[in-house]
Design an enzyme around this catalytic site. Structure first.
Site, PDB file in Angstrom:
ATOM      1  N   THR A  72      55.486  37.314  72.667  1.00  0.00           N
ATOM      2  CA  THR A  72      54.883  38.517  73.257  1.00  0.00           C
ATOM      3  C   THR A  72      54.042  38.157  74.478  1.00  0.00           C
ATOM      4  O   THR A  72      54.117  38.819  75.520  1.00  0.00           O
ATOM      5  CB  THR A  72      54.013  39.241  72.196  1.00  0.00           C
ATOM      6  OG1 THR A  72      54.850  39.557  71.079  1.00  0.00           O
ATOM      7  CG2 THR A  72      53.386  40.500  72.751  1.00  0.00           C
ATOM      8  N   ASN A 146      67.247  41.962  69.196  1.00  0.00           N
ATOM      9  CA  ASN A 146      66.715  41.580  67.889  1.00  0.00           C
ATOM     10  C   ASN A 146      67.114  42.532  66.767  1.00  0.00           C
ATOM     11  O   ASN A 146      66.960  42.204  65.605  1.00  0.00           O
ATOM     12  CB  ASN A 146      65.175  41.462  67.952  1.00  0.00           C
ATOM     13  CG  ASN A 146      64.527  42.686  68.520  1.00  0.00           C
ATOM     14  OD1 ASN A 146      64.717  43.018  69.687  1.00  0.00           O
ATOM     15  ND2 ASN A 146      63.776  43.386  67.705  1.00  0.00           N
ATOM     16  N   GLN A 176      65.305  35.616  70.518  1.00  0.00           N
ATOM     17  CA  GLN A 176      66.314  35.557  69.439  1.00  0.00           C
ATOM     18  C   GLN A 176      67.512  34.682  69.820  1.00  0.00           C
ATOM     19  O   GLN A 176      68.499  34.636  69.085  1.00  0.00           O
ATOM     20  CB  GLN A 176      66.809  36.971  69.081  1.00  0.00           C
ATOM     21  CG  GLN A 176      65.737  37.881  68.501  1.00  0.00           C
ATOM     22  CD  GLN A 176      65.323  37.527  67.064  1.00  0.00           C
ATOM     23  OE1 GLN A 176      65.943  36.680  66.400  1.00  0.00           O
ATOM     24  NE2 GLN A 176      64.273  38.152  66.576  1.00  0.00           N
ATOM     25  N   SER A 195      60.000  31.717  71.446  1.00  0.00           N
ATOM     26  CA  SER A 195      58.970  31.724  70.407  1.00  0.00           C
ATOM     27  C   SER A 195      59.366  30.759  69.300  1.00  0.00           C
ATOM     28  O   SER A 195      60.540  30.656  68.948  1.00  0.00           O
ATOM     29  CB  SER A 195      58.830  33.145  69.852  1.00  0.00           C
ATOM     30  OG  SER A 195      57.892  33.174  68.817  1.00  0.00           O
ATOM     31  N   ALA A 196      58.365  30.063  68.732  1.00  0.00           N
ATOM     32  CA  ALA A 196      58.660  29.015  67.747  1.00  0.00           C
ATOM     33  C   ALA A 196      59.073  29.552  66.383  1.00  0.00           C
ATOM     34  O   ALA A 196      59.953  29.002  65.724  1.00  0.00           O
ATOM     35  CB  ALA A 196      57.426  28.118  67.589  1.00  0.00           C
ATOM     36  N   HIS A 197      58.452  30.668  65.967  1.00  0.00           N
ATOM     37  CA  HIS A 197      58.607  31.043  64.551  1.00  0.00           C
ATOM     38  C   HIS A 197      59.950  31.661  64.183  1.00  0.00           C
ATOM     39  O   HIS A 197      60.188  32.005  63.036  1.00  0.00           O
ATOM     40  CB  HIS A 197      57.433  31.935  64.095  1.00  0.00           C
ATOM     41  CG  HIS A 197      57.463  33.349  64.595  1.00  0.00           C
ATOM     42  ND1 HIS A 197      57.871  34.401  63.817  1.00  0.00           N
ATOM     43  CD2 HIS A 197      57.116  33.891  65.783  1.00  0.00           C
ATOM     44  CE1 HIS A 197      57.754  35.532  64.504  1.00  0.00           C
ATOM     45  NE2 HIS A 197      57.303  35.246  65.700  1.00  0.00           N
ATOM     46  N   THR A 233      42.634  25.734  75.059  1.00  0.00           N
ATOM     47  CA  THR A 233      42.942  24.422  74.479  1.00  0.00           C
ATOM     48  C   THR A 233      44.280  24.472  73.744  1.00  0.00           C
ATOM     49  O   THR A 233      44.538  25.407  72.988  1.00  0.00           O
ATOM     50  CB  THR A 233      41.809  24.000  73.518  1.00  0.00           C
ATOM     51  OG1 THR A 233      40.586  24.043  74.249  1.00  0.00           O
ATOM     52  CG2 THR A 233      42.048  22.605  72.956  1.00  0.00           C
ATOM     53  N   CYS A 318      58.646  44.517  64.191  1.00  0.00           N
ATOM     54  CA  CYS A 318      57.568  44.864  65.106  1.00  0.00           C
ATOM     55  C   CYS A 318      57.484  46.357  65.359  1.00  0.00           C
ATOM     56  O   CYS A 318      56.538  46.843  65.938  1.00  0.00           O
ATOM     57  CB  CYS A 318      57.769  44.168  66.441  1.00  0.00           C
ATOM     58  SG  CYS A 318      57.695  42.428  66.250  1.00  0.00           S
TER      59      CYS A 318
HETATM   60  N1  PLP Z   1      61.074  39.340  71.673  1.00  0.00           N
HETATM   61  C1  PLP Z   1      61.996  39.437  70.713  1.00  0.00           C
HETATM   62  C2  PLP Z   1      63.423  39.735  71.078  1.00  0.00           C
HETATM   63  C3  PLP Z   1      61.635  39.268  69.368  1.00  0.00           C
HETATM   64  O1  PLP Z   1      62.551  39.384  68.411  1.00  0.00           O
HETATM   65  C4  PLP Z   1      60.283  38.969  69.069  1.00  0.00           C
HETATM   66  C5  PLP Z   1      59.859  38.770  67.672  1.00  0.00           C
HETATM   67  O2  PLP Z   1      59.482  39.653  66.958  1.00  0.00           O
HETATM   68  C6  PLP Z   1      59.358  38.868  70.122  1.00  0.00           C
HETATM   69  C7  PLP Z   1      59.795  39.049  71.415  1.00  0.00           C
HETATM   70  C8  PLP Z   1      57.906  38.573  69.890  1.00  0.00           C
HETATM   71  O3  PLP Z   1      57.698  37.230  69.618  1.00  0.00           O
HETATM   72  P1  PLP Z   1      56.318  36.773  68.936  1.00  0.00           P
HETATM   73  O4  PLP Z   1      56.378  37.250  67.513  1.00  0.00           O
HETATM   74  O5  PLP Z   1      56.303  35.282  69.051  1.00  0.00           O
HETATM   75  O6  PLP Z   1      55.230  37.414  69.696  1.00  0.00           O
END
Ligand code: PLP
Length: 376
Positions: A72, A146, A176, A195-197, A233, A318
């Site tokens: 994000t 997503n 994704q 994004s890592a997760h 940091t 989300c």
């Molecule tokens: N963009 C997409 C296409 C996503 O699927 C997500 C995850 O929910 C995000 C952005 C946001 O990533 P983060 O959860 O690391 O803020």
């Protein structure tokens, strides 16, 4: 044991990577900006992680990597530092990180233009290109949707955008796609968010990949970390764990792609066709299977499946805070309210097993048949 098939929302952290990174929570806790040799060693390790993470998707001579706190933030950084004048172009059905940033752009006086989606959730490229003119400062098109898993050919789109306006900055949300699709960025892509997760990394670490010659002004000001582009940091542990997790994902990227493609098809084949319709196309990301149980509510099915030991999603996690009941993405694909209301998203990870796929489909059929029976 719960069967977890909501990996597009987040993945279970790669524990081997957590274990390898653990030293950065204990012995190697030093501030990477510190001047003594312990701090310098941290900076060196981050440098190696940065270079590895970048090398998986882009040429290090042409691109560089800025660590951020999440996908994000990467999206916001790209939008608000480059879409400052004229018009900014995106598509319907982007993740809320882009969708809501573009809403804010409008408040700031930038004209927003949005291209429609095809039925599978990919962007209608011809219409997108028709929105671009000499006043376009910024274009953002996500790599993998997503909700539906639709893949946009971002390298080709970026090239076509630059042909229409070479000064327009092209960004893609690759959250994704990174670690999942064997794609490398070409020079027309200016910015790319990851994004890592979503790939076994931890929540709270992300990256913004940028073309080297592009000047990126900061979005967060402070101590000048990340060459002044992103102060704060460094999350050393998160960064190192991300690099270890990505290393494993990329080592198996083609094998995972093939295996999960067959799992996705298997899941679909096992489902009751009298109840479910398929939204994801066959050439979508194999990590996502979007369905609709038209006439039933996806949210109720999610809870019933949850009670039976299966965790799945309804569209984007989300958007669960959003006020609208119907999926914005499926509506943009042209589906009616009933289909959008019945949306379910099944999403896989490298850890998904064939047994989970079989058992998951059985549970989903059983709860949907029961709910449908009650409604008739
Ligand atoms: N963009 C997409 C296409 C996503 O699927 C997500 C995850 O929910 C995000 C952005 C946001 O990533 P983060 O959860 O690391 O803020």
């Amino acid at each position: 044991m719960m069967i977890y098939l909501d990996n597009a929302a987040t993945t279970k952290p790669n524990l081997q990577a957590v274990e390898r990174a653990r030293v950065y929570l204990t012995d190697n806790f030093y501030n990477p900006s510190a001047l003594y040799k312990e701090g310098f060693a941290m900076q060196n390790d981050i440098k190696k992680a940065r270079s590895a993470l970048l090398s998986f998707v882009a040429n290090e001579r042409e691109f560089e990597w800025v660590f951020t706190s999440c996908g994000t933030e990467s999206d916001n950084h790209a939008v608000f530092t480059f879409a400052k004048r004229g018009n900014a172009v995106t598509a319907e059905g982007e993740h809320s990180a882009i969708e809501n940033s573009f809403k804010e752009l409008q408040n700031r006086g930038v004209e927003v233009r949005k291209a429609p989606l095809e039925k599978d959730g990919s962007v209608n490229v011809e219409k997108l290109l028709s929105l671009i003119d000499e006043k376009t400062s910024f274009v953002s098109v996500m790599h993998v949707n997503n909700e539906t898993g639709a893949i946009n050919d971002i390298n080709a789109i970026a090239k076509a955008v630059k042909q229409k306006n070479p000064r327009a900055i092209f960004h893609s949300d690759g959250v994704q796609a990174y670690g999942k699709l064997p794609v490398r960025l070409e020079k027309e892509v200016d910015l790319y968010s990851v994004s890592a997760h979503k790939i076994g990394g931890l929540k709270g670490v992300g990256g913004l990949i940028k073309r080297k010659s592009l000047v990126l002004s900061p979005y967060i000001y402070g101590g000048g970390q990340e060459q002044g582009r992103r102060s704060g940091t460094e999350n050393t542990f998160g960064i190192m764990q991300f690099a270890f997790a990505a290393e494993q994902k990329y080592a198996a990227i083609s094998a995972d792609f093939a295996r999960l493609s067959s799992y996705r098809e298997k899941f679909w084949e096992l489902l009751d066709r009298d109840i479910f319709t398929r939204i994801s196309s066959e050439n979508a990301s194999p990590y996502i299977l979007c369905l609709s149980a038209k006439g039933l509510r996806g949210e109720i099915l999610l809870h019933l499946a949850n009670d039976e030991g299966l965790i799945i999603g309804t569209g984007s996690a989300c958007s669960s805070n959003a006020k609208t009941r119907y999926s914005r993405v499926l509506k943009a694909c042209g589906y009616d309210n009933e289909t959008a209301d019945g949306e379910l998203r099944i999403s896989f990870s490298s850890e998904t097993t064939e047994e989970e796929v079989e058992r998951g489909a059985q549970i989903l059929n059983a709860v949907a048949r029961k709910l449908k029976g009650k409604m008739n």
